[in-house]
Design a protein around this motif. Structure first.
Motif, PDB file in Angstrom:
ATOM      1  N   GLU A  25       0.925  -1.136  -0.182  1.00  0.00           N
ATOM      2  CA  GLU A  25      -0.067  -0.077  -0.078  1.00  0.00           C
ATOM      3  C   GLU A  25       0.804   1.384  -0.162  1.00  0.00           C
ATOM      4  OE1 GLU A  25      -2.473  -0.331   3.251  1.00  0.00           O
ATOM      5  OE2 GLU A  25      -3.904  -1.575   2.054  1.00  0.00           O
ATOM      6  N   THR A  28       2.406   1.640  -3.339  1.00  0.00           N
ATOM      7  CA  THR A  28       1.272   1.949  -4.491  1.00  0.00           C
ATOM      8  C   THR A  28       0.901   3.526  -4.429  1.00  0.00           C
ATOM      9  OG1 THR A  28       0.573  -0.364  -4.611  1.00  0.00           O
ATOM     10  CG2 THR A  28      -1.165   1.424  -5.284  1.00  0.00           C
ATOM     11  N   SER A  29       1.024   3.995  -3.206  1.00  0.00           N
ATOM     12  CA  SER A  29       0.411   5.256  -2.913  1.00  0.00           C
ATOM     13  C   SER A  29       1.628   6.303  -3.607  1.00  0.00           C
ATOM     14  CB  SER A  29       0.410   5.752  -1.567  1.00  0.00           C
ATOM     15  OG  SER A  29       1.442   5.768  -0.773  1.00  0.00           O
ATOM     16  N   LEU A  31       3.404   5.482  -6.242  1.00  0.00           N
ATOM     17  CA  LEU A  31       3.310   5.230  -7.774  1.00  0.00           C
ATOM     18  C   LEU A  31       2.105   6.047  -8.371  1.00  0.00           C
ATOM     19  CD1 LEU A  31       3.583   1.526  -8.530  1.00  0.00           C
ATOM     20  CD2 LEU A  31       5.467   3.018  -8.748  1.00  0.00           C
ATOM     21  N   ASP A  32       1.003   6.340  -7.471  1.00  0.00           N
ATOM     22  CA  ASP A  32      -0.165   7.085  -8.087  1.00  0.00           C
ATOM     23  C   ASP A  32       0.091   8.598  -7.775  1.00  0.00           C
ATOM     24  OD1 ASP A  32      -1.479   4.837  -8.300  1.00  0.00           O
ATOM     25  OD2 ASP A  32      -2.388   4.745  -6.224  1.00  0.00           O
ATOM     26  N   GLN A  33       1.351   9.000  -7.315  1.00  0.00           N
ATOM     27  CA  GLN A  33       1.812  10.115  -7.350  1.00  0.00           C
ATOM     28  C   GLN A  33       1.273  11.232  -8.735  1.00  0.00           C
ATOM     29  OE1 GLN A  33       2.466  12.387  -4.552  1.00  0.00           O
ATOM     30  NE2 GLN A  33       1.764  10.524  -3.566  1.00  0.00           N
ATOM     31  N   THR A  34       0.696  12.414  -8.514  1.00  0.00           N
ATOM     32  CA  THR A  34       0.496  13.233  -9.960  1.00  0.00           C
ATOM     33  C   THR A  34       1.725  14.041 -10.260  1.00  0.00           C
ATOM     34  OG1 THR A  34      -0.441  14.996  -8.750  1.00  0.00           O
ATOM     35  CG2 THR A  34      -1.753  13.318  -9.246  1.00  0.00           C
ATOM     36  N   ASN A  62       6.846  -4.121 -11.624  1.00  0.00           N
ATOM     37  CA  ASN A  62       6.469  -2.852 -12.020  1.00  0.00           C
ATOM     38  C   ASN A  62       7.740  -2.546 -12.993  1.00  0.00           C
ATOM     39  OD1 ASN A  62       4.135  -1.467 -10.586  1.00  0.00           O
ATOM     40  ND2 ASN A  62       5.349  -2.653  -8.942  1.00  0.00           N
ATOM     41  N   PRO A 110      -2.325  11.270  -3.472  1.00  0.00           N
ATOM     42  CA  PRO A 110      -1.601  11.323  -4.862  1.00  0.00           C
ATOM     43  C   PRO A 110      -1.173  12.510  -5.105  1.00  0.00           C
ATOM     44  CG  PRO A 110      -3.883  10.155  -4.741  1.00  0.00           C
ATOM     45  CD  PRO A 110      -3.827  10.544  -3.520  1.00  0.00           C
TER      46      PRO A 110
END
Length: 242
Positions: A25, A28-29, A31-34, A62, A110
């Motif tokens: 988790e 993944t948080s 990887l989700d960064q804008t 990944n 994100p």
């Protein structure tokens, strides 16, 4: 030849010691960064629960991300050095104009990196920026609770002058030039290395640190938190290193 930092790059430093259940988790948080210009530096402090092996497997899964040019670096320390040693090692490896902290059992919103970078770009006198955050019990990520111990503006310096603490260490981003100037964490105050580092960043009489009021970080409460070794129960309100 002096060390040259990469403009706009955020170096995210994570230390891991036996955090296997939470790594998926957490990563993944990120990887989700804008915000797109980042590198990840993960220091495994001689974990014994398979954390390092999990991270290597996660990286293999990944691989397309790596081909897109993200810098993701791992280092497994040959013996356990403690939090100060591990995180300072990660900071030495950081190439970014900015360095962001992330605890291995927590999550980032994100937009966290994007908002913090934008703030630092617009406020050149600020060296370190923290954020507001919420707390959740492990397994209950949708039941998050607010915190009320953070301070803002000129109140921050006053709290640290009195030996208090009012910035959540896991949320901070600071200029790489700060590390180049003052170095990283020390072992002088075991269990409060986070407090000492932030206090060291603060310049007397100057407002060079700040907290954002937006909730950009989510702190997980669980039985294996590092803070329990020093305080008996999670003390994020007083010492945010977990």
């Amino acid at each position: 030849m002096s060390f040259q930092r990469i403009p706009g790059l955020v170096s995210i430093v994570i230390t891991v010691y036996n955090k296997l259940p939470y790594l998926s988790e957490c990563l993944t948080s990120l990887l989700d960064q804008t915000y797109e210009s980042w590198e990840l530096i993960l220091i495994d402090d001689a974990s014994t629960d398979g954390s390092y092996e999990y991270v290597m497997n996660w990286l293999n899964n990944n691989e397309p991300l790596l081909r897109e040019g993200k810098g993701i670096y791992t280092l497994r320390l040959p013996r356990n050095t403690g939090y100060a040693g591990a995180i300072t090692t990660g900071m030495y490896l950081a190439k970014g104009e900015y360095i962001a902290i992330q605890d291995a059992d927590d999550l980032s919103h994100p937009a966290r990196l994007a908002i913090q970078v934008r703030y630092l770009n617009h406020h050149p006198h600020i060296d370190l920026i923290g954020t507001n955050y919420e707390v959740f019990e492990d397994g209950l990520p949708n039941r998050r609770m607010p915190v009320y111990w953070l301070k803002y503006g000129e109140q921050i310096g006053k709290v640290y002058e009195k030996g208090g603490h009012c910035i959540c260490h896991g949320t901070v981003m600071f200029r790489g030039a700060v590390f180049d100037r003052i170095g990283g964490h020390t072992r002088r105050i075991e269990g409060a290395e986070d407090y000492e580092f932030i206090a060291k960043v603060i310049k007397p009489g100057a407002r060079n640190v700040e907290n954002l009021r937006e909730v950009l970080y989510y702190y997980r409460k669980h039985p294996k938190q590092r803070s329990r070794n020093y305080f008996g129960k999670p003390q994020k309100e007083k010492n945010d290193d977990a």
